[in-house]
Motif scaffolding. Structure first.
Motif, PDB file in Angstrom:
ATOM      1  N   MET A   1     -44.812  13.342  36.559  1.00 47.52           N
ATOM      2  CA  MET A   1     -43.943  12.187  36.480  1.00 47.52           C
ATOM      3  C   MET A   1     -43.234  12.150  35.123  1.00 47.52           C
ATOM      4  O   MET A   1     -42.052  11.840  35.063  1.00 47.52           O
ATOM      5  N   GLU A   2     -43.975  12.466  34.065  1.00 47.22           N
ATOM      6  CA  GLU A   2     -43.389  12.471  32.722  1.00 47.22           C
ATOM      7  C   GLU A   2     -42.331  13.566  32.604  1.00 47.22           C
ATOM      8  O   GLU A   2     -41.283  13.366  31.987  1.00 47.22           O
ATOM      9  N   LYS A   3     -42.607  14.709  33.211  1.00 49.65           N
ATOM     10  CA  LYS A   3     -41.653  15.819  33.184  1.00 49.65           C
ATOM     11  C   LYS A   3     -40.361  15.433  33.896  1.00 49.65           C
ATOM     12  O   LYS A   3     -39.261  15.746  33.443  1.00 49.65           O
ATOM     13  N   THR A   4     -40.474  14.728  35.002  1.00 47.38           N
ATOM     14  CA  THR A   4     -39.304  14.265  35.751  1.00 47.38           C
ATOM     15  C   THR A   4     -38.497  13.283  34.918  1.00 47.38           C
ATOM     16  O   THR A   4     -37.267  13.337  34.899  1.00 47.38           O
ATOM     17  N   ALA A   5     -39.169  12.391  34.216  1.00 46.08           N
ATOM     18  CA  ALA A   5     -38.486  11.408  33.379  1.00 46.08           C
ATOM     19  C   ALA A   5     -37.739  12.106  32.237  1.00 46.08           C
ATOM     20  O   ALA A   5     -36.605  11.736  31.916  1.00 46.08           O
ATOM     21  N   ASN A   6     -38.362  13.116  31.641  1.00 46.57           N
ATOM     22  CA  ASN A   6     -37.702  13.863  30.566  1.00 46.57           C
ATOM     23  C   ASN A   6     -36.479  14.617  31.084  1.00 46.57           C
ATOM     24  O   ASN A   6     -35.435  14.649  30.433  1.00 46.57           O
ATOM     25  N   THR A   7     -36.622  15.213  32.248  1.00 48.80           N
ATOM     26  CA  THR A   7     -35.508  15.943  32.852  1.00 48.80           C
ATOM     27  C   THR A   7     -34.352  15.001  33.163  1.00 48.80           C
ATOM     28  O   THR A   7     -33.187  15.317  32.911  1.00 48.80           O
ATOM     29  N   LEU A   8     -34.678  13.833  33.682  1.00 48.61           N
ATOM     30  CA  LEU A   8     -33.652  12.836  33.994  1.00 48.61           C
ATOM     31  C   LEU A   8     -32.967  12.345  32.720  1.00 48.61           C
ATOM     32  O   LEU A   8     -31.745  12.184  32.695  1.00 48.61           O
ATOM     33  N   ALA A   9     -33.729  12.128  31.672  1.00 53.57           N
ATOM     34  CA  ALA A   9     -33.152  11.687  30.398  1.00 53.57           C
ATOM     35  C   ALA A   9     -32.212  12.749  29.829  1.00 53.57           C
ATOM     36  O   ALA A   9     -31.133  12.428  29.315  1.00 53.57           O
ATOM     37  N   GLU A  10     -32.599  14.008  29.926  1.00 55.80           N
ATOM     38  CA  GLU A  10     -31.739  15.100  29.450  1.00 55.80           C
ATOM     39  C   GLU A  10     -30.454  15.174  30.260  1.00 55.80           C
ATOM     40  O   GLU A  10     -29.374  15.388  29.707  1.00 55.80           O
ATOM     41  N   LYS A  11     -30.561  14.991  31.563  1.00 54.68           N
ATOM     42  CA  LYS A  11     -29.381  15.020  32.420  1.00 54.68           C
ATOM     43  C   LYS A  11     -28.423  13.887  32.066  1.00 54.68           C
ATOM     44  O   LYS A  11     -27.212  14.083  31.983  1.00 54.68           O
ATOM     45  N   GLU A  12     -28.970  12.699  31.849  1.00 55.32           N
ATOM     46  CA  GLU A  12     -28.134  11.559  31.471  1.00 55.32           C
ATOM     47  C   GLU A  12     -27.451  11.802  30.125  1.00 55.32           C
ATOM     48  O   GLU A  12     -26.291  11.441  29.945  1.00 55.32           O
ATOM     49  N   LYS A  13     -28.158  12.425  29.220  1.00 59.51           N
ATOM     50  CA  LYS A  13     -27.587  12.740  27.910  1.00 59.51           C
ATOM     51  C   LYS A  13     -26.428  13.727  28.056  1.00 59.51           C
ATOM     52  O   LYS A  13     -25.366  13.557  27.457  1.00 59.51           O
ATOM     53  N   ARG A  14     -26.616  14.757  28.890  1.00 60.21           N
ATOM     54  CA  ARG A  14     -25.540  15.728  29.137  1.00 60.21           C
ATOM     55  C   ARG A  14     -24.348  15.058  29.816  1.00 60.21           C
ATOM     56  O   ARG A  14     -23.196  15.342  29.488  1.00 60.21           O
ATOM     57  N   ASP A  15     -24.618  14.150  30.747  1.00 59.72           N
ATOM     58  CA  ASP A  15     -23.546  13.440  31.440  1.00 59.72           C
ATOM     59  C   ASP A  15     -22.744  12.570  30.475  1.00 59.72           C
ATOM     60  O   ASP A  15     -21.504  12.526  30.542  1.00 59.72           O
TER      61      ASP A  15
END
Length: 111
Positions: A1-15
């Motif tokens: 779950m934490e890994k998914t949250a980090n991945t989502l945060a990185e994606k939002e940052k790139r966006d």
């Protein structure tokens, strides 16, 4: 779950970064389109005139060495100058050199 949250945060940052770059490109387009049109106006069919005035649109950071109109009278000289200009403004070459967004936009339009 934490890994998914980090991945989502990185994606939002790139966006957000992509949106910021797009906004900057749109702002540059508004400002630079008039300059590019002014440079090319009346020279649409005259490659020699475009090549001899390319330094006015590209600027000093491009690496383009100005070519005098008297140096591109023959067809072979025009070909040489055109090839040099293509190397200077080609999108693939710009990525290799790490050009700024403004310089990329100008080169893309002049290419």
């Amino acid at each position: 779950m934490e890994k998914t949250a980090n991945t989502l945060a990185e994606k939002e940052k790139r966006d957000r970064l992509a949106q910021k770059e797009q906004a900057e490109r749109n702002h540059l387009a508004e400002n630079l389109d008039a300059d590019i049109r002014r440079w090319s106006k009346g020279k649409e069919g005259n490659l020699r005139a475009l090549l001899s005035t390319l330094q006015y649109i590209l600027g000093p950071e491009s690496g383009w060495q100005p070519v005098s109109l008297t140096h591109i009278i023959t067809t072979s000289d025009v070909k040489k100058a055109y090839r040099k200009a293509t190397l200077c403004v080609h999108p693939d070459k710009l990525q290799q050199r790490g050009a700024s967004i403004q310089h990329e936009y100008i080169c893309k339009k002049s290419f």
